[in-house]
Design an enzyme around this catalytic site. Structure first.
Site, PDB file in Angstrom:
ATOM      1  N   GLY A 192       0.871  -1.177   0.000  1.00  0.00           N
ATOM      2  CA  GLY A 192       0.000   0.000   0.000  1.00  0.00           C
ATOM      3  C   GLY A 192       0.907   1.226   0.000  1.00  0.00           C
TER       4      GLY A 192
ATOM      5  N   ARG B 154      10.385  -1.039  -4.573  1.00  0.00           N
ATOM      6  CA  ARG B 154       9.200  -1.126  -5.440  1.00  0.00           C
ATOM      7  C   ARG B 154       9.133   0.189  -6.225  1.00  0.00           C
ATOM      8  NH1 ARG B 154       3.731  -3.200  -2.975  1.00  0.00           N
ATOM      9  NH2 ARG B 154       3.467  -3.931  -5.110  1.00  0.00           N
TER      10      ARG B 154
ATOM     11  N   GLN C 228      -5.392  -8.820  -2.298  1.00  0.00           N
ATOM     12  CA  GLN C 228      -5.471  -7.800  -1.239  1.00  0.00           C
ATOM     13  C   GLN C 228      -6.929  -7.493  -0.884  1.00  0.00           C
ATOM     14  OE1 GLN C 228      -3.566  -7.576  -3.950  1.00  0.00           O
ATOM     15  NE2 GLN C 228      -1.646  -6.506  -3.579  1.00  0.00           N
TER      16      GLN C 228
ATOM     17  N   ASP D 253      -1.197   4.620  -6.332  1.00  0.00           N
ATOM     18  CA  ASP D 253       0.235   4.523  -6.013  1.00  0.00           C
ATOM     19  C   ASP D 253       1.013   5.705  -6.545  1.00  0.00           C
ATOM     20  OD1 ASP D 253      -0.773   1.624  -5.866  1.00  0.00           O
ATOM     21  OD2 ASP D 253       1.162   1.655  -4.842  1.00  0.00           O
TER      22      ASP D 253
ATOM     23  N   LYS E  54      -3.488  -0.500  -8.433  1.00  0.00           N
ATOM     24  CA  LYS E  54      -3.415  -1.953  -8.593  1.00  0.00           C
ATOM     25  C   LYS E  54      -3.985  -2.403  -9.931  1.00  0.00           C
ATOM     26  CE  LYS E  54      -1.931  -4.358  -6.419  1.00  0.00           C
ATOM     27  NZ  LYS E  54      -0.522  -4.722  -6.736  1.00  0.00           N
TER      28      LYS E  54
HETATM   29  O1  MRU Z   1       0.732  -4.110  -4.407  1.00  0.00           O
HETATM   30  P1  MRU Z   1       0.095  -3.301  -3.327  1.00  0.00           P
HETATM   31  O2  MRU Z   1      -0.736  -4.122  -2.399  1.00  0.00           O
HETATM   32  O3  MRU Z   1       1.104  -2.449  -2.602  1.00  0.00           O
HETATM   33  O4  MRU Z   1      -0.885  -2.301  -4.085  1.00  0.00           O
HETATM   34  C1  MRU Z   1      -1.620  -1.389  -3.327  1.00  0.00           C
HETATM   35  C2  MRU Z   1      -2.568  -0.578  -4.120  1.00  0.00           C
HETATM   36  O5  MRU Z   1      -2.652  -0.689  -5.321  1.00  0.00           O
HETATM   37  C3  MRU Z   1      -3.362   0.463  -3.383  1.00  0.00           C
HETATM   38  O6  MRU Z   1      -4.588   0.652  -3.991  1.00  0.00           O
HETATM   39  C4  MRU Z   1      -2.593   1.775  -3.373  1.00  0.00           C
HETATM   40  O7  MRU Z   1      -1.292   1.590  -2.899  1.00  0.00           O
HETATM   41  C5  MRU Z   1      -3.257   2.828  -2.568  1.00  0.00           C
HETATM   42  S1  MRU Z   1      -3.184   2.480  -0.847  1.00  0.00           S
HETATM   43  C6  MRU Z   1      -3.919   3.769  -0.040  1.00  0.00           C
END
Ligand code: MRU
Length: 365
Positions: free
Chosen positions: A46, A88, A195, A236, A247
């Site tokens: 996240g 990442r 998730q 992100d 995502k």
């Molecule tokens: O791969 P992840 O679980 O880190 O991806 C997270 C997401 O895509 C969330 O929607 C994004 O980080 C926003 S969190 C407030």
């Protein structure tokens, strides 16, 4: 609600989200490398949460770095910062947080190295505490778009677990619920690592908010039947033209919303907005191990030897985004430029509270 990350007595503890919801396990991070490993392996995930983790990683790195002055500490921390930045690539929050830690260190004049270490430790804590406040404000702005009786679709987990607390997209849901609105949340399971099924479903259940879990490919059918009223997701990295990386599968949801005349909202703290990028085509998209796609919850599903591709994020063009909900108010994608850092102070003065003017309240599309 469980905290994704905590700082306690010189240590950093990360909740292992890869084991949720069935196991609650805390990982003690003794070094910045432990933090980097947790980020890479999705123990913490996240965008805001990994930004906070990176800041705490820098603070941990400072504890063990050998340095005789603030200047040499700053030099010694560069490999730490670079190491955290390489974990990442898509979430801009890591860079945002690392840069803030660098700037804090650079702002220290003649402080002792011990004092500088303390300052960095406190700065990381402030980033976490501010994030929670920001999320509550986003929730207050966002709740206006959720009416009593609405069915809200969300994708992935933009909840408390993805942040310092409270979530971004889920903040709007939490505040709407606190306002007494009866809402129902549709949770996309969010392949490949689920998730939605594991984390958002868990958070909704904990909060007592009625929800239904669906497979990622069900949203269109439900929209066609009139069973979804709006979608709200996190991000992100959102670029200054309003393109939104989130995502994988978010783009599909946004296109489906457009086709069915439904609003598609993005909850985005300023730490997730990359004003240095003109458009989404510049965003680096993380590609993860194809094994995550060929398997489900650790069990191999696809035949061995087949190709699989695992793009972790996609970019939704601004034209599909109804509005972007930030801590400074609600903006059409094309209005985001107004928030670019040199104008932020002026904008802040113009709009101080979520109860304020109507100008930044775009309606349904
Ligand atoms: O791969 P992840 O679980 O880190 O991806 C997270 C997401 O895509 C969330 O929607 C994004 O980080 C926003 S969190 C407030």
């Amino acid at each position: 609600m469980l905290n994704a990350i905590e700082q306690k007595e010189g240590k950093v503890f990360i909740l292992d989200q890869s084991k949720l919801p069935h196991e609650v396990d805390l990982i003690e991070c003794k070094s910045w490398m432990d933090v980097a490993w947790c980020i890479r392996e999705l123990k913490i995930r996240g965008a805001p949460a990994i930004g906070i983790a990176a800041a705490m990683g820098v603070a941990l790195g400072a504890q063990s770095a050998r340095a005789g002055s603030v200047e040499s500490l700053s030099r010694a921390l560069e490999p730490v910062c670079e190491g955290l930045l390489s974990t990442r690539p898509t979430a801009v929050n890591i860079k945002w947080a690392v840069d803030r830690m660098r700037a804090r260190l650079a702002s220290l004049g003649h402080e002792s190295v011990g004092g500088a270490r303390e300052t960095l430790w406190r700065e990381a804590r402030s980033i976490l505490e501010e994030d929670i406040k920001i999320n509550r404000t986003i929730g207050q702005w966002g709740a206006q778009f959720i009416k009593d009786g609405d069915v809200v679709l969300t994708h992935c987990n933009a909840g408390a677990l993805a942040t310092g607390g409270y979530g971004t997209a889920t903040a709007a849901i939490f505040v709407a619920t606190e306002q007494g609105k009866k809402i129902h949340v549709i949770v996309d399971e969010t392949r490949p690592v689920l998730q939605g099924a594991r984390l958002t479903a868990f958070e909704m259940k904990e909060a007592g908010i009625p929800m239904t879990l669906i497979t990622d490919n069900s949203a269109g059918a439900l929209m066609r039947r009139g069973e979804i009223d709006l979608a709200i997701v996190g991000t992100d990295r959102t670029t200054r033209n309003g393109d939104v990386a989130n995502k994988i599968g978010t783009y599909t949801v946004a296109v489906l919303c457009k086709e069915h005349g439904l609003p598609f909202y993005v909850a985005a703290p300023l730490s997730s907005i990359d004003f240095s990028m003109a458009s989404g085509s510049m965003i680096p998209i993380e590609e993860r191990d194809p094994e995550e796609v060929a398997s489900l919850a650790g069990r191999r599903i696809a035949p061995y030897g087949v190709n699989a591709r695992n793009m972790a994020f996609d970019v939704t063009p601004a034209k599909y985004v109804t509005a972007i909900i930030t801590e400074l108010g609600v903006f059409k994608p094309g209005e985001l430029r107004k928030l670019a850092p040199r104008k932020t102070e002026r904008t802040k003065k113009a709009k101080t509270s979520p109860g304020g003017k109507k100008r930044n309240r775009p309606g349904r599309s």
